[in-house]
Design a protein around this motif. Structure first.
Motif, short mmCIF file in Angstrom:
data_model
loop_
_atom_site.label_atom_id
_atom_site.label_comp_id
_atom_site.label_asym_id
_atom_site.label_seq_id
_atom_site.Cartn_x
_atom_site.Cartn_y
_atom_site.Cartn_z
N GLN A 26 0.57 -1.09 0.10
CA GLN A 26 0.09 -0.01 -0.06
C GLN A 26 0.82 1.19 0.00
O GLN A 26 0.37 2.20 -0.67
CB GLN A 26 -1.01 0.06 1.28
CG GLN A 26 -1.83 1.20 1.02
CD GLN A 26 -2.78 1.00 -0.23
OE1 GLN A 26 -3.55 0.04 -0.36
NE2 GLN A 26 -3.04 2.08 -0.87
N TRP A 27 2.11 1.20 0.87
CA TRP A 27 2.90 2.40 0.65
C TRP A 27 3.27 2.66 -0.84
O TRP A 27 3.47 3.84 -1.29
CB TRP A 27 4.16 2.08 1.67
CG TRP A 27 5.09 3.22 1.73
CD1 TRP A 27 4.97 4.40 2.35
CD2 TRP A 27 6.17 3.49 0.80
NE1 TRP A 27 6.07 5.29 2.21
CE2 TRP A 27 7.09 4.52 1.33
CE3 TRP A 27 6.96 2.52 -0.21
CZ2 TRP A 27 8.21 5.21 0.47
CZ3 TRP A 27 7.83 2.97 -0.83
CH2 TRP A 27 8.46 4.28 -0.37
N ASN A 30 0.82 3.95 -2.66
CA ASN A 30 0.56 5.55 -2.30
C ASN A 30 1.47 6.65 -2.80
O ASN A 30 1.42 7.67 -2.95
CB ASN A 30 0.55 5.66 -0.81
CG ASN A 30 -0.68 5.11 -0.01
OD1 ASN A 30 -1.75 4.51 -0.95
ND2 ASN A 30 -0.63 5.01 1.26
N LYS A 62 -4.77 5.10 -4.23
CA LYS A 62 -4.07 6.03 -3.57
C LYS A 62 -5.14 6.98 -2.59
O LYS A 62 -4.85 7.31 -1.51
CB LYS A 62 -3.13 6.68 -4.40
CG LYS A 62 -2.44 7.90 -3.71
CD LYS A 62 -1.26 8.41 -4.78
CE LYS A 62 -0.53 9.52 -4.44
NZ LYS A 62 0.53 10.02 -5.56
N SER A 65 -6.54 5.25 0.43
CA SER A 65 -5.79 4.86 1.39
C SER A 65 -5.43 5.91 2.33
O SER A 65 -5.56 7.02 2.08
CB SER A 65 -4.37 4.55 0.87
OG SER A 65 -3.60 3.96 2.03
N HIS A 67 -2.79 7.67 5.16
CA HIS A 67 -1.39 8.16 5.00
C HIS A 67 -0.48 6.91 5.62
O HIS A 67 -0.79 6.41 6.60
CB HIS A 67 -0.94 9.30 5.59
CG HIS A 67 0.48 9.53 5.72
ND1 HIS A 67 1.25 9.96 4.55
CD2 HIS A 67 1.15 9.67 6.76
CE1 HIS A 67 2.48 10.03 4.98
NE2 HIS A 67 2.55 9.91 6.32
#
Length: 94
Positions: A26-27, A30, A62, A65, A67
């Motif tokens: 996910q990072w 993002n 993104k 999601s 942060h």
């Protein structure tokens, strides 16, 4: 430690490891990065990581999601022994 406790510790570690993989994926999403490509940079001689492929199905866009703090990701990667991946990620953070 009895057998049941050992199995519980292993299950908890595996759950945590899956969460670490999802956090990493996910990072990357993002930050408009390809998690599979980043993983391959860290571990060029490993076969495809099927757990990473599975985690990609659980990622969100993104926009959807929350942060994910880069330092938190680096801490979690290091906690699970993914120092090579943490190094590559840190290069992208710079």
């Amino acid at each position: 430690m009895d057998r049941n406790n050992e199995e519980e510790v292993i299950r908890n570690y595996q759950k945590g490891e899956k969460m670490m993989i999802l956090l990493f994926a996910q990072w990357c999403i993002n930050h408009d990065l390809d998690p599979v490509d980043i993983y391959q940079q860290a571990y060029p001689y490993q076969a495809k990581n099927t757990e990473l492929i599975d985690a990609l199905e659980l990622t969100v866009s993104k926009k959807e999601s929350d942060h994910i703090d880069s330092e938190t990701l680096l801490d979690v990667l290091s906690m699970y022994g993914n120092d090579d991946l943490a190094f590559v990620v840190s290069e992208y953070i710079k």
